[in-house]
Design a protein around this motif. Structure first.
Motif, PDB file in Angstrom:
ATOM      1  N   UNK A   1      65.535 -11.218  28.312  1.00  0.00           N
ATOM      2  CA  UNK A   1      65.648 -12.574  28.842  1.00  0.00           C
ATOM      3  C   UNK A   1      67.106 -13.031  28.840  1.00  0.00           C
ATOM      4  N   UNK A   2      67.795 -12.737  27.766  1.00  0.00           N
ATOM      5  CA  UNK A   2      69.203 -13.121  27.676  1.00  0.00           C
ATOM      6  C   UNK A   2      70.034 -12.365  28.707  1.00  0.00           C
ATOM      7  N   UNK A   3      69.672 -11.095  28.952  1.00  0.00           N
ATOM      8  CA  UNK A   3      70.366 -10.305  29.975  1.00  0.00           C
ATOM      9  C   UNK A   3      70.181 -10.931  31.358  1.00  0.00           C
ATOM     10  N   UNK A   4      68.976 -11.445  31.630  1.00  0.00           N
ATOM     11  CA  UNK A   4      68.715 -12.111  32.907  1.00  0.00           C
ATOM     12  C   UNK A   4      69.596 -13.340  33.077  1.00  0.00           C
ATOM     13  N   UNK A   5      69.775 -14.101  32.010  1.00  0.00           N
ATOM     14  CA  UNK A   5      70.604 -15.302  32.086  1.00  0.00           C
ATOM     15  C   UNK A   5      72.067 -14.956  32.323  1.00  0.00           C
ATOM     16  N   UNK A   6      72.531 -13.904  31.678  1.00  0.00           N
ATOM     17  CA  UNK A   6      73.915 -13.454  31.887  1.00  0.00           C
ATOM     18  C   UNK A   6      74.101 -13.004  33.331  1.00  0.00           C
ATOM     19  N   UNK A   7      73.156 -12.192  33.821  1.00  0.00           N
ATOM     20  CA  UNK A   7      73.219 -11.720  35.210  1.00  0.00           C
ATOM     21  C   UNK A   7      73.145 -12.896  36.179  1.00  0.00           C
ATOM     22  N   UNK A   8      72.258 -13.848  35.896  1.00  0.00           N
ATOM     23  CA  UNK A   8      72.108 -15.003  36.773  1.00  0.00           C
ATOM     24  C   UNK A   8      73.380 -15.832  36.831  1.00  0.00           C
ATOM     25  N   UNK A   9      74.023 -16.064  35.691  1.00  0.00           N
ATOM     26  CA  UNK A   9      75.290 -16.808  35.678  1.00  0.00           C
ATOM     27  C   UNK A   9      76.353 -16.072  36.482  1.00  0.00           C
ATOM     28  N   UNK A  10      76.370 -14.748  36.377  1.00  0.00           N
ATOM     29  CA  UNK A  10      77.324 -13.952  37.153  1.00  0.00           C
ATOM     30  C   UNK A  10      77.028 -14.062  38.657  1.00  0.00           C
ATOM     31  N   UNK A  11      75.750 -14.047  39.002  1.00  0.00           N
ATOM     32  CA  UNK A  11      75.346 -14.179  40.410  1.00  0.00           C
ATOM     33  C   UNK A  11      75.796 -15.527  40.967  1.00  0.00           C
ATOM     34  N   UNK A  12      75.547 -16.593  40.222  1.00  0.00           N
ATOM     35  CA  UNK A  12      75.928 -17.930  40.697  1.00  0.00           C
ATOM     36  C   UNK A  12      77.437 -18.050  40.867  1.00  0.00           C
ATOM     37  N   UNK A  13      78.174 -17.505  39.899  1.00  0.00           N
ATOM     38  CA  UNK A  13      79.633 -17.576  39.969  1.00  0.00           C
ATOM     39  C   UNK A  13      80.162 -16.763  41.143  1.00  0.00           C
ATOM     40  N   UNK A  14      79.623 -15.578  41.310  1.00  0.00           N
ATOM     41  CA  UNK A  14      80.146 -14.656  42.328  1.00  0.00           C
ATOM     42  C   UNK A  14      79.699 -15.011  43.746  1.00  0.00           C
ATOM     43  N   UNK A  15      78.447 -15.452  43.898  1.00  0.00           N
ATOM     44  CA  UNK A  15      77.893 -15.636  45.239  1.00  0.00           C
ATOM     45  C   UNK A  15      77.549 -17.089  45.591  1.00  0.00           C
ATOM     46  N   UNK A  16      77.780 -18.018  44.691  1.00  0.00           N
ATOM     47  CA  UNK A  16      77.400 -19.409  44.939  1.00  0.00           C
ATOM     48  C   UNK A  16      77.986 -19.981  46.215  1.00  0.00           C
ATOM     49  N   UNK A  17      79.275 -19.824  46.408  1.00  0.00           N
ATOM     50  CA  UNK A  17      79.932 -20.373  47.597  1.00  0.00           C
ATOM     51  C   UNK A  17      79.462 -19.658  48.869  1.00  0.00           C
ATOM     52  N   UNK A  18      79.270 -18.344  48.783  1.00  0.00           N
ATOM     53  CA  UNK A  18      78.796 -17.581  49.945  1.00  0.00           C
ATOM     54  C   UNK A  18      77.407 -18.044  50.378  1.00  0.00           C
ATOM     55  N   UNK A  19      76.531 -18.243  49.403  1.00  0.00           N
ATOM     56  CA  UNK A  19      75.174 -18.704  49.718  1.00  0.00           C
ATOM     57  C   UNK A  19      75.227 -20.110  50.306  1.00  0.00           C
ATOM     58  N   UNK A  20      76.052 -20.978  49.731  1.00  0.00           N
ATOM     59  CA  UNK A  20      76.191 -22.337  50.248  1.00  0.00           C
ATOM     60  C   UNK A  20      76.658 -22.316  51.706  1.00  0.00           C
ATOM     61  N   UNK A  21      77.624 -21.476  52.018  1.00  0.00           N
ATOM     62  CA  UNK A  21      78.117 -21.396  53.394  1.00  0.00           C
ATOM     63  C   UNK A  21      77.057 -20.836  54.340  1.00  0.00           C
TER      64      UNK A  21
END
Length: 172
Positions: free
Chosen positions: A1-21
């Protein structure tokens, strides 16, 4: 579960702006794009356990985002409520749009506006190919259409963009 949260935070940081666009390219409204992007990341978090390593993470995310946007655009709320609001907004501010268009001479803004005027099936391939640098194969996977369909949509989109930009140049 903790690994999922770490991966999710990385996903949001890395792809957040791309997804928004990407979302903005579908809905053409900043506030709505931000709201839908939040929904998409909630959906991604809940589906993180289904992610299979055989697809690129970015492709998986863009597919979820693309499908979410299409579902939203097909929804009753969008078709009835948002369409009515847009019509009211156009009648109030149509003079502002003309004035704003005259003031915006920058080439990038002109191209972005031309892309946003395209029908969705052409707008999405242009966005994914040129703005996200996705391959035809990746676009095929994101949109669930045959690669030849992607190619023909891309060709048609370029033709429509060319016509739009030539009309703008001729109108000056």
């Amino acid at each position: 579960m903790e690994d999922d949260e770490i991966l999710f935070n990385e996903i949001m940081t890395r792809y957040g702006q791309d997804i928004l666009q990407l979302v903005f390219s579908y809905v053409r409204n900043k506030q709505l794009a931000e709201d839908l992007t939040q929904d998409i990341f909630v959906k991604c978090y809940k589906a993180l356990h289904t992610y299979k390593q055989n697809a690129k993470l970015k492709t998986w995310l863009f597919k979820i985002a693309s499908n979410h946007c299409k579902d939203y655009l097909r929804s009753w709320y969008f078709r009835k409520v948002i369409a009515t609001e847009k019509m009211a907004e156009m009648t109030v501010s149509s003079g502002q749009n003309v004035e704003q268009a005259v003031l915006e001479h920058e080439e990038e803004q002109t191209i972005a506006n031309a892309v946003l005027k395209l029908p969705m099936k052409y707008r999405e391939v242009i966005y994914l190919f040129y703005f996200e640098d996705m391959s035809l194969k990746e676009i095929e996977s994101v949109l669930d259409v045959n690669q030849n369909t992607v190619k023909s949509r891309l060709k048609r989109a370029k033709s429509l963009l060319k016509e739009e930009l030539e009309d703008l140049d001729g109108g000056k």
